[in-house]
Design a protein around this motif. Structure first.
Motif, PDB file in Angstrom:
ATOM      1  N   ARG A  90      -4.875  -9.890   3.490  1.00 20.57           N
ATOM      2  CA  ARG A  90      -6.223  -9.423   3.144  1.00 20.57           C
ATOM      3  C   ARG A  90      -6.738  -8.427   4.177  1.00 20.57           C
ATOM      4  NH1 ARG A  90      -8.879 -12.111  -0.946  1.00 20.57           N
ATOM      5  NH2 ARG A  90      -7.865 -13.995  -1.745  1.00 20.57           N
ATOM      6  N   SER A  91      -6.460  -8.701   5.458  1.00 24.76           N
ATOM      7  CA  SER A  91      -6.923  -7.771   6.495  1.00 24.76           C
ATOM      8  C   SER A  91      -6.214  -6.428   6.376  1.00 24.76           C
ATOM      9  CB  SER A  91      -6.701  -8.375   7.883  1.00 24.76           C
ATOM     10  OG  SER A  91      -5.314  -8.460   8.201  1.00 24.76           O
ATOM     11  N   ARG A  95      -7.897  -4.402   3.601  1.00 19.97           N
ATOM     12  CA  ARG A  95      -9.365  -4.492   3.617  1.00 19.97           C
ATOM     13  C   ARG A  95     -10.034  -3.194   3.176  1.00 19.97           C
ATOM     14  NH1 ARG A  95     -10.456  -6.740   8.741  1.00 19.97           N
ATOM     15  NH2 ARG A  95     -10.136  -8.744   7.706  1.00 19.97           N
ATOM     16  N   HIS A  96      -9.499  -2.065   3.561  1.00 22.90           N
ATOM     17  CA  HIS A  96     -10.160  -0.788   3.260  1.00 22.90           C
ATOM     18  C   HIS A  96      -9.462  -0.020   2.138  1.00 22.90           C
ATOM     19  CE1 HIS A  96     -12.563  -1.552   6.773  1.00 22.90           C
ATOM     20  NE2 HIS A  96     -11.488  -1.608   7.541  1.00 22.90           N
ATOM     21  N   SER A  97      -8.630  -0.732   1.379  1.00 21.78           N
ATOM     22  CA  SER A  97      -7.874  -0.045   0.318  1.00 21.78           C
ATOM     23  C   SER A  97      -8.672   0.118  -0.971  1.00 21.78           C
ATOM     24  CB  SER A  97      -6.596  -0.833   0.012  1.00 21.78           C
ATOM     25  OG  SER A  97      -6.929  -2.084  -0.592  1.00 21.78           O
ATOM     26  N   GLY A  98      -9.736  -0.650  -1.119  1.00 25.21           N
ATOM     27  CA  GLY A  98     -10.515  -0.623  -2.354  1.00 25.21           C
ATOM     28  C   GLY A  98      -9.886  -1.429  -3.476  1.00 25.21           C
ATOM     29  N   ARG A  99      -8.783  -2.133  -3.187  1.00 24.96           N
ATOM     30  CA  ARG A  99      -8.098  -2.914  -4.217  1.00 24.96           C
ATOM     31  C   ARG A  99      -8.659  -4.343  -4.269  1.00 24.96           C
ATOM     32  NH1 ARG A  99      -3.935   0.382  -5.590  1.00 24.96           N
ATOM     33  NH2 ARG A  99      -3.117   1.756  -3.947  1.00 24.96           N
ATOM     34  N   THR A 100      -8.763  -4.878  -5.462  1.00 25.46           N
ATOM     35  CA  THR A 100      -9.168  -6.274  -5.632  1.00 25.46           C
ATOM     36  C   THR A 100      -7.951  -7.180  -5.461  1.00 25.46           C
ATOM     37  OG1 THR A 100     -10.954  -5.686  -7.142  1.00 25.46           O
ATOM     38  CG2 THR A 100     -10.147  -7.968  -7.234  1.00 25.46           C
ATOM     39  N   GLN A 142       0.823  -1.213   0.000  1.00 24.41           N
ATOM     40  CA  GLN A 142       0.000   0.000   0.000  1.00 24.41           C
ATOM     41  C   GLN A 142       0.862   1.270   0.000  1.00 24.41           C
ATOM     42  OE1 GLN A 142      -2.998   0.056  -0.678  1.00 24.41           O
ATOM     43  NE2 GLN A 142      -3.716   2.092  -0.105  1.00 24.41           N
TER      44      GLN A 142
END
Length: 336
Positions: free
Chosen positions: A206-207, A210-215, A176
């Motif tokens: 994944r956690s 989680r709020h990054s908006g990335r797939t 990120q």
């Protein structure tokens, strides 16, 4: 309360009078702090010397059992062989049972056929059948230390390795930070879902995003083998053109880089695990961004020590978490 050493023995080791040592052991007043420290150091020295006496002339045979890509097993085997002489005056030998791809039945059969072992260092699937065979080994008097990935429902005596969930969160943080505001989906490659450690890394990753908006696009069941991994990664990249970042949990990174090259696609961030020969080269070439690494020789030393502790040959020491090192092209440690 009786002490494990005689007062005379401690006094001789510390160079103090028996009366002084007796006052320290019974926590009587009027004793200086540095005198207490001298007595405690003498006891610690006696513990070390007693351990050496227990090791003197003893022979131990340890089995290392791992299903893992050869690049990792080669590195860990070298680490174990480098650490064996460090346990002198005991003589440690190791037998290696290593393979890249196989079934749970193969793992169970290999463990069931072990004979004459003083302990097992194990990297295996977290499956009920594996836990059962570990329990059988332990009941027969053979301690088992799990390495890199745990089998917590078994009677194994300890787990050696990094905090895998924490490693996944760390990888997410690095990805990120490097991507910043750049749009990108993220590829995560897992060698085999039955390895608990890899699953914990994925959950942590994944956690962390989680709020990054990335797939997050997952590729799994490659066993970390390059040929299989390249095919699976190519399929994933073709199906997901927005992928510009990778978190490699299970290896096969040369193949992943090759898949990006075949499609002419740029990979902005690539975080991997383990400083094996492939990852060293890829780091130096600037093809991967960072490697989450732990000192394999320190891991091997700890695993061997835990087996000797279980056999009563060394004093018990607490197991501390293995620290995660973030390796970039600019701080690659020398081999050895």
């Amino acid at each position: 309360m009786a002490h494990r050493y005689k007062v005379r023995e401690i006094a001789q080791q510390a160079g103090l009078s028996e009366a002084t040592v007796d006052r320290v052991l019974h926590q009587r007043p009027g004793v200086r702090e540095n005198t207490v420290a001298e007595v405690n150091q003498a006891i610690a020295d006696l513990d070390k010397q007693r351990a050496q006496l227990r090791l003197n002339g003893r022979r131990y045979l340890v089995d290392v059992v791992m299903q893992t890509p050869r690049r990792f097993s080669d590195a860990f085997r070298a680490a174990v062989e480098a650490e064996l002489p460090a346990f002198a005056p005991a003589m440690l030998r190791a037998r290696f049972h290593l393979w890249e791809s196989g079934s749970t039945d193969q793992m169970v059969d290999t463990l069931d056929r072990i004979r004459g072992s003083h302990g097992v260092v194990l990297k295996a699937q977290d499956e009920p059948e594996v836990a059962e065979v570990v329990d059988r080994l332990v009941r027969s008097g053979v301690p088992v230390v799990t390495y890199a990935t745990d089998v917590p429902a078994s009677a194994r005596c300890a787990y050696v390795g990094i905090d895998n969930h924490g490693a996944g969160v760390t990888a997410a943080y690095l990805v990120q930070q490097w991507l910043a505001d750049n749009p990108s989906d993220v590829l995560i490659t897992v060698s085999r879902t039955v390895f608990r450690g890899e699953g914990e890394r994925e959950v942590g990753f994944r956690s962390g995003l989680r709020h990054s908006g990335r797939t997050i696009v997952e590729v799994s069941e490659s066993d970390g083998i390059d040929a299989t991994n390249e095919r699976l990664v190519l399929e994933a990249l073709e199906a997901h053109p927005e992928v510009r970042a990778v978190y490699s949990v299970g290896g096969g990174n040369t193949a992943t880089v090759a898949a990006f090259d075949k499609l002419g696609r740029d990979c902005r961030v690539f975080v991997a695990h383990d400083l094996d020969a492939d990852n060293r080269r890829l780091l130096r070439e600037g093809r991967i961004s960072a490697v989450l690494h732990n000192d394999l020789r320190a891991d091997a030393r700890l695993a061997l020590r835990l087996i000797l502790q279980e056999r009563g040959a060394l004093p018990v020491e607490p197991v501390r978490p293995v620290p995660i090192q973030v390796i970039t092209p600019y701080n690659i440690p020398t081999q050895g």
